[in-house]
Design an enzyme around this catalytic site. Structure first.
Site, PDB file in Angstrom:
ATOM      1  N   LYS A 135      56.700  74.826  24.857  1.00 40.04           N
ATOM      2  CA  LYS A 135      57.282  73.463  24.278  1.00 40.04           C
ATOM      3  C   LYS A 135      56.105  72.594  23.726  1.00 40.04           C
ATOM      4  O   LYS A 135      54.992  72.773  24.151  1.00 40.04           O
ATOM      5  CB  LYS A 135      58.104  72.598  25.494  1.00 40.04           C
ATOM      6  CG  LYS A 135      57.288  72.473  26.653  1.00 40.04           C
ATOM      7  CD  LYS A 135      58.026  71.779  27.967  1.00 40.04           C
ATOM      8  CE  LYS A 135      57.209  71.472  29.126  1.00 40.04           C
ATOM      9  NZ  LYS A 135      58.068  71.271  30.375  1.00 40.04           N
TER      10      LYS A 135
ATOM     11  N   TYR B 231      32.957  48.120  18.851  1.00 43.31           N
ATOM     12  CA  TYR B 231      33.881  47.103  19.082  1.00 43.31           C
ATOM     13  C   TYR B 231      33.460  46.285  20.496  1.00 43.31           C
ATOM     14  O   TYR B 231      33.401  46.992  21.408  1.00 43.31           O
ATOM     15  CB  TYR B 231      35.371  47.532  19.044  1.00 43.31           C
ATOM     16  CG  TYR B 231      35.827  47.810  17.789  1.00 43.31           C
ATOM     17  CD1 TYR B 231      36.029  46.970  16.816  1.00 43.31           C
ATOM     18  CD2 TYR B 231      36.544  49.067  17.378  1.00 43.31           C
ATOM     19  CE1 TYR B 231      36.406  47.136  15.575  1.00 43.31           C
ATOM     20  CE2 TYR B 231      36.842  49.432  16.402  1.00 43.31           C
ATOM     21  CZ  TYR B 231      36.841  48.602  15.078  1.00 43.31           C
ATOM     22  OH  TYR B 231      37.453  48.938  13.794  1.00 43.31           O
TER      23      TYR B 231
END
Ligand SMILES: *Cc1c(COP(=O)(O)O)cnc(C)c1O
Length: 349
Positions: free
Chosen positions: A35, A244
């Site tokens: 999956k 940042y």
């Protein structure tokens, strides 16, 4: 090349399938759970490698994944769908010959009405309370459902990665109670259940994560390598900050590499200022915040500026990164972004 290169070792996938298969008796079939695009690694090449290794039965989460898998594998292998038969799925289930694992009385009646005679299995809830029919619900319809010839009865373990957890024996007993004496093949074990031993194997096992080289299969061969190109290097004086929010400050002269991957590629911000990349076997600390497309790495201690740095290699597994990030290998793998160049290797290539 501006993107990271994710190398997927299909021989390792095949050898992990064989190793898990060898843990159950010869009469027990080992299927494969593929999956979520084979846990992010690419369902077509991975499933073909598993088929070549001997897998003849596959499990996906939803019918749409089953359709893609059918196109990759051709008509012969069995493909089961964990979410069962959802409204509107009759066409796709029928056209691609997918076997829904029906989860409720509503799904069972809907399936028999929409696709009479089309093969199906039944998912039973042995205690996880996620998918499948409850024991009393199942007891009420067992005879009726058995009359429609289900091809597989299955359930799923909630705590199989903890061998000593009492939930395992509890779910095993519940599954026996719901299925003993019924003339239909049974399946309880995913990777963790395979490792719990023969009591948990029944007729069919359906491992996923162990095939892809991650815990709880400790003996798995590693499957993924991730190499990320260096875009730019620079020197920092003490006191200069990186990235940042200025979250990292050089306290000595520092050589810094900026590499071409970030959280948009599945490298979570949770490893900001904590993760490590590797230049061959030399660890290089990730400094500053992981940004969307870029990561900054301290390479001060290297002899020369590298062309690439590795996140996953023999030096560091997906489980190592998962631990730093406070998650599990499953999430690290399925988060791997679509921007990497995926390279499949096999046959010693
Ligand atoms: C995902 C899943 C599996 C495979 O589990 P792994 O832990 O990856 O081996 C098996 N059965 C069900 C119902 C699943 O949802």
């Amino acid at each position: 090349m501006g993107t990271g290169i994710l190398t997927i070792d299909l021989d390792a996938v095949a050898s992990n399938w064989r190793a898990l298969d060898a843990l159950s008796a010869p009469g027990v079939e080992t299927a494969a759970t593929v999956k979520a695009d084979a846990y992010g690694l690419g369902v077509a090449p991975v499933a073909r490698a598993l088929h070549a290794a001997g897998a003849r039965r596959f499990f996906v989460a939803v019918a749409e994944e089953g359709a893609v898998l059918r196109d990759a594998l051709g008509p012969e292998p069995a493909i089961h769908v964990y979410s069962g038969h959802m409204p509107g799925d009759a066409g796709i289930l029928s056209h691609h010959a997918l076997i829904p694992m029906l989860n409720s009385i509503e799904q069972i009646t809907g399936h028999i009405e929409a696709l009479p005679g089309h093969p199906f299995g039944v998912q039973l809830d042995s205690g996880m309370n996620r998918l499948g029919m409850e024991p009393d619900e199942w007891a009420a319809v067992t005879r009726l459902v058995m009359g429609q010839n289900p091809v597989l009865l299955m359930s799923h373990l909630a705590c199989a990665d903890e061998p000593d957890h009492p939930m395992n024996a509890q779910q095993l007993a519940a599954f026996h109670q719901m299925t003993d004496g019924l003339p239909v093949p049974r399946s309880l074990a995913a990777t963790g259940g395979v490792l719990l031993g023969p009591d948990y194997h029944f007729d069919l096992t359906r491992p996923g994560i162990g095939l892809y080289g991650a815990l709880p299969f400790e003996d798995a061969a590693p499957v993924v390598q991730l190499s990320i190109p260096v875009i730019q290097t620079r020197s920092l004086a003490p006191g200069e900050t990186v990235g940042y929010a200025n979250s990292w400050t050089a306290d000595e002269p520092t050589r810094l590499a900026t590499i071409a991957a970030g959280y948009a590629d599945g490298i979570t911000r949770h490893i900001s200022n904590q993760g490590v990349l590797f230049h061959d076997d030399i660890p290089c600390p990730l400094v500053g915040r992981v940004s969307m497309d870029l990561i900054t790495v301290d390479i001060t201690h290297l002899d020369s500026d590298p062309e690439t740095l590795q996140l996953f290699s023999v030096m560091q597994t997906v489980d190592d990164i998962a631990e730093i990030a406070g998650t599990i290998g499953y999430e690290v793998l399925t988060s791997l972004g679509s921007r990497y160049a995926r390279r499949y290797v096999s046959g010693g290539a």
